[in-house]
Motif scaffolding. Structure first.
Motif, PDB file in Angstrom:
ATOM      1  N   ALA A   6       0.888  -1.315   0.047  1.00 39.59           N
ATOM      2  CA  ALA A   6       0.132  -0.065  -0.087  1.00 39.59           C
ATOM      3  C   ALA A   6       0.938   1.136   0.298  1.00 39.59           C
ATOM      4  CB  ALA A   6      -0.753  -0.030   1.172  1.00 39.59           C
ATOM      5  N   ALA A   7       1.009   1.842  -1.154  1.00 39.80           N
ATOM      6  CA  ALA A   7       1.933   3.167  -1.280  1.00 39.80           C
ATOM      7  C   ALA A   7       0.753   4.543  -1.190  1.00 39.80           C
ATOM      8  CB  ALA A   7       2.582   3.070  -2.789  1.00 39.80           C
ATOM      9  N   ILE A   8       1.556   5.469  -0.566  1.00 41.78           N
ATOM     10  CA  ILE A   8       0.954   6.908  -0.968  1.00 41.78           C
ATOM     11  C   ILE A   8       1.328   7.227  -2.214  1.00 41.78           C
ATOM     12  CG2 ILE A   8       0.899   9.118  -0.004  1.00 41.78           C
ATOM     13  CD1 ILE A   8       1.254   8.404   2.636  1.00 41.78           C
ATOM     14  N   SER A   9       0.220   7.686  -3.053  1.00 44.46           N
ATOM     15  CA  SER A   9       0.246   8.108  -4.291  1.00 44.46           C
ATOM     16  C   SER A   9      -0.033   9.744  -4.736  1.00 44.46           C
ATOM     17  CB  SER A   9      -0.635   7.300  -5.419  1.00 44.46           C
ATOM     18  OG  SER A   9      -2.014   7.312  -4.943  1.00 44.46           O
ATOM     19  N   ALA A  10      -0.503  10.252  -3.557  1.00 43.72           N
ATOM     20  CA  ALA A  10      -0.784  11.542  -3.583  1.00 43.72           C
ATOM     21  C   ALA A  10      -1.321  12.180  -2.331  1.00 43.72           C
ATOM     22  CB  ALA A  10      -1.985  11.948  -4.584  1.00 43.72           C
ATOM     23  N   VAL A  11      -0.948  13.781  -2.141  1.00 42.20           N
ATOM     24  CA  VAL A  11      -1.307  14.265  -0.764  1.00 42.20           C
ATOM     25  C   VAL A  11      -1.749  15.577  -1.184  1.00 42.20           C
ATOM     26  CG1 VAL A  11       0.739  13.090   0.488  1.00 42.20           C
ATOM     27  CG2 VAL A  11       1.107  15.199  -0.571  1.00 42.20           C
ATOM     28  N   ASP A 298       3.630  19.776   2.837  1.00 38.24           N
ATOM     29  CA  ASP A 298       4.806  20.575   2.984  1.00 38.24           C
ATOM     30  C   ASP A 298       6.153  20.319   2.318  1.00 38.24           C
ATOM     31  OD1 ASP A 298       2.928  22.350   4.112  1.00 38.24           O
ATOM     32  OD2 ASP A 298       3.712  22.573   5.895  1.00 38.24           O
ATOM     33  N   TYR A 299       6.360  18.778   2.558  1.00 32.67           N
ATOM     34  CA  TYR A 299       7.846  18.446   2.401  1.00 32.67           C
ATOM     35  C   TYR A 299       7.610  17.631   0.800  1.00 32.67           C
ATOM     36  CZ  TYR A 299      10.074  19.760   6.409  1.00 32.67           C
ATOM     37  OH  TYR A 299      10.647  20.441   7.424  1.00 32.67           O
ATOM     38  N   GLU A 300       6.397  17.670   0.364  1.00 31.82           N
ATOM     39  CA  GLU A 300       6.289  16.802  -0.999  1.00 31.82           C
ATOM     40  C   GLU A 300       7.373  16.786  -1.889  1.00 31.82           C
ATOM     41  OE1 GLU A 300       2.909  17.557  -3.279  1.00 31.82           O
ATOM     42  OE2 GLU A 300       2.491  15.538  -4.081  1.00 31.82           O
ATOM     43  N   LYS A 301       7.758  18.326  -2.199  1.00 32.81           N
ATOM     44  CA  LYS A 301       8.644  18.412  -3.213  1.00 32.81           C
ATOM     45  C   LYS A 301      10.044  17.804  -2.939  1.00 32.81           C
ATOM     46  CE  LYS A 301       9.752  22.896  -1.766  1.00 32.81           C
ATOM     47  NZ  LYS A 301       9.177  22.818  -0.319  1.00 32.81           N
ATOM     48  N   ASP A 302      10.211  17.510  -1.569  1.00 32.36           N
ATOM     49  CA  ASP A 302      11.658  16.970  -1.295  1.00 32.36           C
ATOM     50  C   ASP A 302      11.696  15.574  -1.351  1.00 32.36           C
ATOM     51  OD1 ASP A 302      12.465  19.795  -0.715  1.00 32.36           O
ATOM     52  OD2 ASP A 302      11.463  19.729   1.080  1.00 32.36           O
ATOM     53  N   LEU A 303      10.495  14.993  -1.349  1.00 34.71           N
ATOM     54  CA  LEU A 303      10.593  13.342  -1.360  1.00 34.71           C
ATOM     55  C   LEU A 303      10.731  12.965  -2.682  1.00 34.71           C
ATOM     56  CD1 LEU A 303       7.438  13.367   0.883  1.00 34.71           C
ATOM     57  CD2 LEU A 303       9.736  12.720   1.582  1.00 34.71           C
ATOM     58  N   LYS A 304      11.535  11.851  -2.564  1.00 29.20           N
ATOM     59  CA  LYS A 304      11.966  11.155  -3.911  1.00 29.20           C
ATOM     60  C   LYS A 304      11.618   9.570  -3.820  1.00 29.20           C
ATOM     61  CE  LYS A 304      14.673  14.456  -5.572  1.00 29.20           C
ATOM     62  NZ  LYS A 304      13.680  15.539  -4.871  1.00 29.20           N
ATOM     63  N   LYS A 305      11.128   9.147  -4.688  1.00 29.67           N
ATOM     64  CA  LYS A 305      10.787   7.819  -5.090  1.00 29.67           C
ATOM     65  C   LYS A 305      11.882   6.698  -4.244  1.00 29.67           C
ATOM     66  CE  LYS A 305       9.396   4.385  -8.282  1.00 29.67           C
ATOM     67  NZ  LYS A 305       8.865   4.037  -9.784  1.00 29.67           N
ATOM     68  N   GLY A 306      11.496   5.900  -3.519  1.00 31.57           N
ATOM     69  CA  GLY A 306      12.493   4.933  -2.732  1.00 31.57           C
ATOM     70  C   GLY A 306      12.668   5.481  -1.609  1.00 31.57           C
ATOM     71  N   LEU A 325       7.662   3.676   6.113  1.00 28.38           N
ATOM     72  CA  LEU A 325       7.050   3.560   4.591  1.00 28.38           C
ATOM     73  C   LEU A 325       7.979   3.808   3.807  1.00 28.38           C
ATOM     74  CD1 LEU A 325       3.597   4.873   3.710  1.00 28.38           C
ATOM     75  CD2 LEU A 325       5.450   6.302   2.872  1.00 28.38           C
ATOM     76  N   LYS A 326       7.985   3.350   2.249  1.00 25.29           N
ATOM     77  CA  LYS A 326       8.880   3.634   1.377  1.00 25.29           C
ATOM     78  C   LYS A 326       8.282   4.476   0.388  1.00 25.29           C
ATOM     79  CE  LYS A 326      12.364   0.204   0.664  1.00 25.29           C
ATOM     80  NZ  LYS A 326      13.546   0.974   0.956  1.00 25.29           N
ATOM     81  N   TRP A 327       8.811   5.886   0.204  1.00 22.89           N
ATOM     82  CA  TRP A 327       8.084   6.765  -0.544  1.00 22.89           C
ATOM     83  C   TRP A 327       7.883   6.362  -2.173  1.00 22.89           C
ATOM     84  CZ3 TRP A 327       4.513  10.090   1.070  1.00 22.89           C
ATOM     85  CH2 TRP A 327       4.307  11.290   0.116  1.00 22.89           C
ATOM     86  N   ALA A 328       6.567   6.493  -2.824  1.00 18.17           N
ATOM     87  CA  ALA A 328       6.461   5.942  -4.192  1.00 18.17           C
ATOM     88  C   ALA A 328       6.652   6.722  -5.394  1.00 18.17           C
ATOM     89  CB  ALA A 328       5.164   5.292  -4.133  1.00 18.17           C
ATOM     90  N   TYR A 329       6.670   8.099  -5.277  1.00 15.36           N
ATOM     91  CA  TYR A 329       6.772   8.792  -6.415  1.00 15.36           C
ATOM     92  C   TYR A 329       7.844  10.116  -6.373  1.00 15.36           C
ATOM     93  CZ  TYR A 329       3.250  11.975  -3.968  1.00 15.36           C
ATOM     94  OH  TYR A 329       2.590  12.474  -3.200  1.00 15.36           O
ATOM     95  N   ASN A 330       8.096  10.722  -7.401  1.00 15.89           N
ATOM     96  CA  ASN A 330       8.602  11.875  -7.306  1.00 15.89           C
ATOM     97  C   ASN A 330       7.597  12.875  -7.808  1.00 15.89           C
ATOM     98  OD1 ASN A 330      11.292  10.861  -6.985  1.00 15.89           O
ATOM     99  ND2 ASN A 330      11.373  10.174  -9.216  1.00 15.89           N
ATOM    100  N   SER A 331       7.745  14.028  -7.173  1.00 18.61           N
ATOM    101  CA  SER A 331       6.670  15.131  -7.551  1.00 18.61           C
ATOM    102  C   SER A 331       7.228  16.028  -8.481  1.00 18.61           C
ATOM    103  CB  SER A 331       6.115  15.821  -6.383  1.00 18.61           C
ATOM    104  OG  SER A 331       6.905  16.178  -5.737  1.00 18.61           O
TER     105      SER A 331
END
Ligand code: UT7
Length: 331
Positions: A6-11, A298-306, A325-331
């Motif tokens: 189960a991955a987070i795909s959007a916030v 707030d930090y979405e833009k700093d998060l990288k896939k994996g 949790l492993k982050w699932a996307y680059n924004s």
């Protein structure tokens, strides 16, 4: 068969416009900016001033932000969970109204209440529905209108809490990203240390409860602080050790925003430098169920896939825990 994670795909997020500053609080109770800043890290908190708007107003706005950004069709959402300690009303559920208002007409929905751990526990719930293979889109919203339960003459609580909402969409992932591990706990020993005593079945609303201010939140701050520091640090450390993660493997700590000193103690225990710790408590204070999704937004833009994220929370009840949790996307 490939395992479904189960991955987070959007916030998405929403905070009210009005900022209640420490300076303004100085005019309301016997406190000062220096005390609040040094003891909590909070500079201001957002307040939903409109008397006729409840938690659902912010939950809907946060969900709409997510829907707009990710371009999903709300009709595809299978389920809406609203994590909240301040529902619009005791019955009917805030989630049912929110789902309808955002056009999630094919979803079922319910509220989830675990005080400040509501969103964390909701992440576990949302993930189970996705991992089952039965549901494809679960929308988890953390929202609280804390100003509706604050006594603005009580300096022990009014300086801490704020209003806000954040949303995260959970979807199946076949690359092994998303929720990896969790350790969630509760202990009723905390029942009287942080609570809203009246308005439920044990003390229904009456002239007496109103007179005594029992519909406001009260907390024995020092006791809650001690439990929070040791519990959040313990569970965060546990997430690392039992997943064989070193501090270098962790990209982000996502801690509940209750007090900057609790956040620092948790980060220190797992050996993380401040640049790996998500913090926005200075802007929003403690928004209860909304702190974790507001951080993600707030930090979405700093998060990288994996990226490896460790979430940790502590709240009334007591309730607490950590999620890896492993982050699932680059924004
Ligand atoms: O999110 C859910 C979980 N909640 C938490 O994790 C909150 C945990 N607790 C805390 O964050 C902290 O306990 C507080 C921020 C609530 C309070 O900080 P503290 O360092 O524990 O302060 P304290 O309650 O021990 O009070 C220290 C002193 C007291 O004065 P004396 O008795 O030492 O003379 C208080 O009366 O500070 C005084 N005080 C204040 N002074 C100025 C308490 N509140 C205030 C205030 N402004 N707002």
């Amino acid at each position: 068969m490939t395992k479904i994670t189960a991955a987070i795909s959007a916030v998405g997020k929403f905070v009210p416009e009005y900022a209640l500053t420490n300076k303004e609080l100085e005019t309301m109770v016997d406190t000062n900016d220096e005390w609040i800043t040094s003891r909590t890290g909070i500079k201001e908190r957002r307040i939903l001033k409109d008397k006729d708007k409840g938690t659902s107003y912010m939950a809907i706005k946060a969900a709409q932000d997510l829907i707009k950004k990710s371009n999903i069709d709300p009709k595809e959402i299978d389920m809406v969970i609203v994590a909240t300690a301040t529902p619009d009303m005791l019955v009917a559920s805030t989630a049912a109204y929110t789902a309808t208002e955002i056009g999630a007409v094919n979803a079922f929905s319910y509220d989830l209440q675990a005080a400040c751990s509501s969103f964390l526990f909701g992440m576990s719930t949302a993930s189970r529905y996705i991992e089952s293979g039965r549901y494809k889109k679960v929308l988890l919203i953390g929202a609280d209108k804390m100003s509706s339960v604050i006594d603005y003459t009580d300096r022990a609580t009014c300086i801490i809490f704020g209003d806000g909402a954040g949303a995260a969409l959970f979807e199946p992932n076949l690359e092994g990203l998303g929720l990896q591990d969790e350790y969630l706990r509760s202990d009723g020993v905390g029942r009287n240390f942080l609570k809203i005593h009246a308005g439920g079945s044990i003390a229904p609303a009456s002239e007496e409860t109103i007179k005594n201010g029992e519909h406001f939140i009260t907390q024995e701050g020092r006791t809650v602080f001690k439990y929070a520091v040791s519990s959040m640090a313990d569970v965060s450390e546990k997430m690392l050790t039992r997943n064989n993660l070193s501090k270098d493997d962790v990209d982000w700590l996502v801690p509940h925003q209750a007090n900057n000193r609790i956040i620092e103690a948790t980060a220190n225990r797992v050996g993380l430098d401040s640049e790996k710790v998500m913090v926005n408590i200075h802007k929003y204070g403690n928004t209860t169920s909304a702190t974790l999704p507001l951080l993600l937004a707030d930090y979405e833009k700093d998060l990288k896939k994996g990226n490896n994220l460790i979430f940790a929370a502590f709240g009334g009840g007591f309730t607490w825990g950590a999620i890896y949790l492993k982050w699932a996307y680059n924004s």
